[in-house]
Design an enzyme around this catalytic site. Structure first.
Site, mmCIF file in Angstrom:
data_model
loop_
_atom_site.group_PDB
_atom_site.id
_atom_site.type_symbol
_atom_site.label_atom_id
_atom_site.label_comp_id
_atom_site.label_asym_id
_atom_site.label_seq_id
_atom_site.Cartn_x
_atom_site.Cartn_y
_atom_site.Cartn_z
ATOM 1 N N TYR A 110 0.827 -1.208 0.000
ATOM 2 C CA TYR A 110 0.000 0.000 0.000
ATOM 3 C C TYR A 110 0.863 1.261 0.000
ATOM 4 O O TYR A 110 0.404 2.344 -0.354
ATOM 5 C CB TYR A 110 -0.957 -0.014 1.205
ATOM 6 C CG TYR A 110 -2.160 0.877 1.039
ATOM 7 C CD1 TYR A 110 -2.965 0.805 -0.090
ATOM 8 C CD2 TYR A 110 -2.501 1.795 2.037
ATOM 9 C CE1 TYR A 110 -4.076 1.622 -0.236
ATOM 10 C CE2 TYR A 110 -3.610 2.613 1.908
ATOM 11 C CZ TYR A 110 -4.394 2.522 0.764
ATOM 12 O OH TYR A 110 -5.493 3.341 0.629
ATOM 13 N N LYS A 134 -3.595 8.256 3.564
ATOM 14 C CA LYS A 134 -4.940 7.981 4.082
ATOM 15 C C LYS A 134 -5.028 8.245 5.587
ATOM 16 O O LYS A 134 -6.084 8.629 6.095
ATOM 17 C CB LYS A 134 -5.343 6.531 3.774
ATOM 18 C CG LYS A 134 -5.637 6.260 2.306
ATOM 19 C CD LYS A 134 -6.915 6.951 1.844
ATOM 20 C CE LYS A 134 -7.312 6.473 0.460
ATOM 21 N NZ LYS A 134 -8.550 7.129 -0.025
#
Length: 255
Positions: free
Chosen positions: A152, A159
């Site tokens: 990720y 995020k």
């Protein structure tokens, strides 16, 4: 939701979580404004906007000066007010997304933060004067904001910043009755997810280890967005709602 006016930013195609939300908003009676990224994306989004009778369809690349402002200008002229917004925009240069965070370039990090996080803050600023009687701001996140999810990369910290922004915006806009929440969506096969390496492995792990022993559907995420947009959640703000078949409760690091 009859009579409610809402904006959906981030539909890419019929597989988008933003599209699942838009379908649910429309089915509940809301009137929608929809954006598409650019001319290349328009043929994929325009038929969807027609399907839900969207009142406004405009380009919106949040990295381009003036485009987000133009969308809000159109809503001001057409509706004069706004009840809810779903922000479903995230992007990172591929070389930074697929590499180690340790090796992430300053420019790549800044671009990812601008598109994926700061655009939500800008959205809140533009929505504020249109939400004179309150409203709902929503964005999409992922478990990688809270825990390490291999592959990720840079999007984890980005995020995390987005989820923190949700809390600060909720604090600042709450006195005006504006609620701000995030949906931490589980693994769904979308265009955005296709950019994550070894995504199939994450889906398999979710099916094996989540309490419900399955992944989630785009429609389940869309229904959660409808709930947060509705008057059923007028006392909920500053939250990150996990719609992930319970996967987040396992407290594991993915490898």
């Amino acid at each position: 939701m009859t009579g409610k006016k809402g904006l959906v930013i981030g539909i890419a195609n019929e597989h988008s979580l933003a599209w699942a939300a838009a379908r649910n908003f429309h089915a509940a009676g809301a009137d929608l404004a929809v954006t598409y990224l650019n001319d290349k994306a328009r043929p994929f989004v325009e038929p969807l906007a027609t399907e839900i009778d969207a009142s406004i369809l405009l380009p919106c690349d949040v990295a381009q000066d003036g485009q987000l402002e133009a969308v809000f200008g159109a809503m001001t002229r057409t509706w004069g007010h706004l009840d809810f917004v779903l922000h479903a925009v995230a992007w990172s240069p591929s070389e930074d997304l697929h590499g180690r965070l340790t090796d992430c370039s300053a420019d790549g990090f800044a671009q990812a933060m601008l598109v994926s996080c700061h655009s939500f803050i800008r959205t809140g600023k533009l929505a504020e004067p249109l939400m004179r009687t309150g409203g709902s701001l929503m964005t999409l996140s992922f478990l990688g904001a809270e825990r390490v999810v291999d592959h990720y990369g840079v999007m984890g910290p980005v995020k995390a910043a987005l989820e923190s922004s949700v809390r600060y915006l909720a604090h600042e806009l709450g006195p005006k009755g504006i609620r701000v929440n995030a949906i931490s969506a589980g693994t769904v096969r979308t265009r955005a997810a296709s950019g994550i390496e070894h995504f199939d492995e994450l889906i398999d792990e979710t099916e094996r280890k989540s309490p419900l022993r399955r992944t989630v559907t785009a429609d389940e995420v869309g229904r959660a967005a409808l709930l947060l947009a509705s008057d059923y959640t007028t006392a909920i703000t500053g939250e990150v709602m996990h719609v992930d078949a319970g996967f987040h409760v396992n407290g594991m690091v993915f490898h």
